[in-house]
Design a protein around this motif. Structure first.
Motif, PDB file in Angstrom:
ATOM      1  N   UNK A 334       0.817  -1.212   0.000  1.00  0.00           N
ATOM      2  CA  UNK A 334       0.000   0.000   0.000  1.00  0.00           C
ATOM      3  C   UNK A 334       0.846   1.255   0.000  1.00  0.00           C
ATOM      4  N   UNK A 335       1.928   1.243   0.782  1.00  0.00           N
ATOM      5  CA  UNK A 335       2.795   2.424   0.835  1.00  0.00           C
ATOM      6  C   UNK A 335       3.464   2.663  -0.514  1.00  0.00           C
ATOM      7  N   UNK A 336       3.727   1.603  -1.249  1.00  0.00           N
ATOM      8  CA  UNK A 336       4.283   1.727  -2.596  1.00  0.00           C
ATOM      9  C   UNK A 336       3.373   2.608  -3.456  1.00  0.00           C
ATOM     10  N   UNK A 337       2.062   2.392  -3.358  1.00  0.00           N
ATOM     11  CA  UNK A 337       1.112   3.209  -4.111  1.00  0.00           C
ATOM     12  C   UNK A 337       0.990   4.618  -3.528  1.00  0.00           C
ATOM     13  N   UNK A 338       0.943   4.681  -2.201  1.00  0.00           N
ATOM     14  CA  UNK A 338       0.717   5.957  -1.517  1.00  0.00           C
ATOM     15  C   UNK A 338       1.849   6.958  -1.794  1.00  0.00           C
ATOM     16  N   UNK A 339       3.070   6.484  -1.827  1.00  0.00           N
ATOM     17  CA  UNK A 339       4.224   7.383  -1.987  1.00  0.00           C
ATOM     18  C   UNK A 339       4.490   7.742  -3.445  1.00  0.00           C
ATOM     19  N   UNK A 340       3.728   7.200  -4.348  1.00  0.00           N
ATOM     20  CA  UNK A 340       3.930   7.452  -5.773  1.00  0.00           C
ATOM     21  C   UNK A 340       3.438   8.849  -6.158  1.00  0.00           C
ATOM     22  N   UNK A 341       4.243   9.650  -6.868  1.00  0.00           N
ATOM     23  CA  UNK A 341       3.791  10.981  -7.317  1.00  0.00           C
ATOM     24  C   UNK A 341       2.555  10.861  -8.204  1.00  0.00           C
ATOM     25  N   UNK A 342       1.679  11.887  -8.200  1.00  0.00           N
ATOM     26  CA  UNK A 342       0.441  11.823  -8.984  1.00  0.00           C
ATOM     27  C   UNK A 342       0.660  11.499 -10.459  1.00  0.00           C
ATOM     28  N   UNK A 343       1.701  12.052 -11.070  1.00  0.00           N
ATOM     29  CA  UNK A 343       1.938  11.792 -12.492  1.00  0.00           C
ATOM     30  C   UNK A 343       2.226  10.315 -12.735  1.00  0.00           C
ATOM     31  N   UNK A 344       2.928   9.667 -11.826  1.00  0.00           N
ATOM     32  CA  UNK A 344       3.217   8.239 -11.974  1.00  0.00           C
ATOM     33  C   UNK A 344       1.977   7.401 -11.714  1.00  0.00           C
ATOM     34  N   UNK A 345       1.129   7.837 -10.802  1.00  0.00           N
ATOM     35  CA  UNK A 345      -0.107   7.099 -10.515  1.00  0.00           C
ATOM     36  C   UNK A 345      -0.967   6.942 -11.762  1.00  0.00           C
TER      37      UNK A 345
END
Length: 398
Positions: A334-345
């Motif tokens: 979950x933290x892998x997704x949470x820490x991802x910058x919006x552009x990468x998401x």
């Protein structure tokens, strides 16, 4: 409906047999044909040849797909290991550290039905999933404990709100996660798959309560947070007197035995999962139903994710949707997704955060196939369900 059809067919067959003339049982008469014999006779050579042609086409298509899918999911695992190594050495994660292609989906022919009789494996028995009655029975038998149930659901919501606020959860986090997990109307004893509005519904997991804790969650939380839970109960007991204090002290004594048992196992998820599938594990899960302990377990389930993110250097408060991603997929993933910058998401497929089997059984992750889309649909569901009566009651309790 299916059972009625089966019964109706059974009645027709029985009626036909009763009306049929008696077979000639004199010496030399042919024995009645079995269903398998009838199927074999009915399977014409042309039908068998067509089946074998289709089966060959299916096997070739499936083998090609399995080779492609195997390579894809191996790449997912390789990239995950690379990200873990980079995080340990405090290196930045980039788009190159994810698989950016979508996973292959099988679009070939279906397996054909064999016109000839064939021996198949015995039907797999459905595994029994314990329900609230099983947890209560186990608690009484294993630890001589009966959870103190709330007089009303509002009482449980107020108890949860008090505990959540005291430990630093925000109203938005608690209410929106509750809305997502329970559909906005769940009770403290709501179990996944069961619904009073659907007679005959079956439990699909042991998940119970506002945050849908599994038996393994309860065992793990008691093993890791049991001392804090006992401390909180001890402080509450000190403010009571008479029969209420005596009842609390009996509760504390039973929970001490549970904590000691949970501590006797290795502190690993696999060990806790094994314990959770035993009567003692079911007994521990009954704590979720207790008005004093249930709110502590529910709160700690979310709080451990917040603390995990903070310890990994993520200082910004987690949104409810981000917290839910950690709640659903595990803290590390979950933290892998949470820490991802919006552009990468916007670009990273959700497949990067699943095992193959889990992904292929998750239509939400397949349909909302990027991190941004998955977070957006989670937020949208929280928005919708937060307007329901149960969610409004929990919000008011804060």
């Amino acid at each position: 409906m299916r059972s009625r059809v089966i019964r109706r067919c059974h009645q027709i067959v029985v009626g036909a047999l009763l009306l049929a003339p008696l077979a000639d049982v004199s010496e030399g008469a042919a024995a009645p044909a079995t269903p398998a014999d009838a199927m074999a006779q009915a399977a014409a050579p042309a039908a068998i040849a067509d089946y074998r042609r289709k089966l060959n086409a299916y096997q070739e298509a499936r083998a090609a797909f399995e080779q492609e899918a195997g390579a894809y999911w191996n790449a997912i695992a390789d990239k995950r290991r690379i990200r873990s190594a980079k995080r340990r050495s405090h290196q930045s994660i980039t788009l190159d550290d994810y698989v950016l292609a979508r996973p292959p989906l099988y679009e070939g022919p279906h397996r054909p039905i064999n016109p000839e009789p064939e021996e198949g494996p015995a039907p797999r028995q459905r595994k029994h999933i314990p329900v609230v009655a099983d947890f209560l029975k186990a608690a009484a038998e294993q630890f001589q404990f009966a959870p103190q149930r709330p007089r009303t659901e509002i009482d449980f919501k107020r108890a949860y709100a008090r505990v959540a606020q005291a430990y630093g959860l925000t109203k938005e986090q608690a209410v929106r996660v509750y809305s997502f997990e329970t559909g906005g109307n769940g009770n403290h004893d709501m179990q996944s798959g069961l619904s009073t509005s659907r007679p005959g519904s079956r439990a699909i997991s042991t998940a119970i309560g506002y945050n849908q804790l599994l038996t393994t969650n309860s065992v793990e939380l008691l093993a890791e947070q049991g001392d804090d839970i006992l401390r909180a109960l001890g402080e509450k007991a000190a403010r009571l007197s008479g029969p209420q204090r005596a009842a609390m002290e009996r509760k504390i004594a039973a929970i001490k035995r549970m904590v000691a048992y949970a501590h006797s196992m290795p502190d690993t998820w696999s060990a806790h999962e094994k314990l959770a599938d035993t009567p003692k594990g079911w007994a521990i899960h009954a704590l979720v139903l207790d008005i004093d302990v249930g709110p502590l377990l529910q709160t700690h389930k979310l709080l451990t994710s917040i603390i995990f993110a903070r310890n990994k250097g993520y200082a910004r408060p987690l949104t409810a949707a981000e917290l839910e991603m950690m709640n659903l997929t595990g803290d590390g993933t979950g933290l892998d997704m949470v820490t991802m910058p919006p552009a990468m998401r916007e670009r990273v497929p959700t497949a990067n955060f699943f095992q193959r089997q889990g992904y292929e059984r998750n239509p939400v992750a397949i349909r909302h196939d990027t991190v941004a889309k998955l977070l957006a649909v989670t937020d949208a569901r929280m928005d919708s369900n937060s307007a329901k009566p149960g969610a409004r009651d929990l919000a008011a309790a804060f």
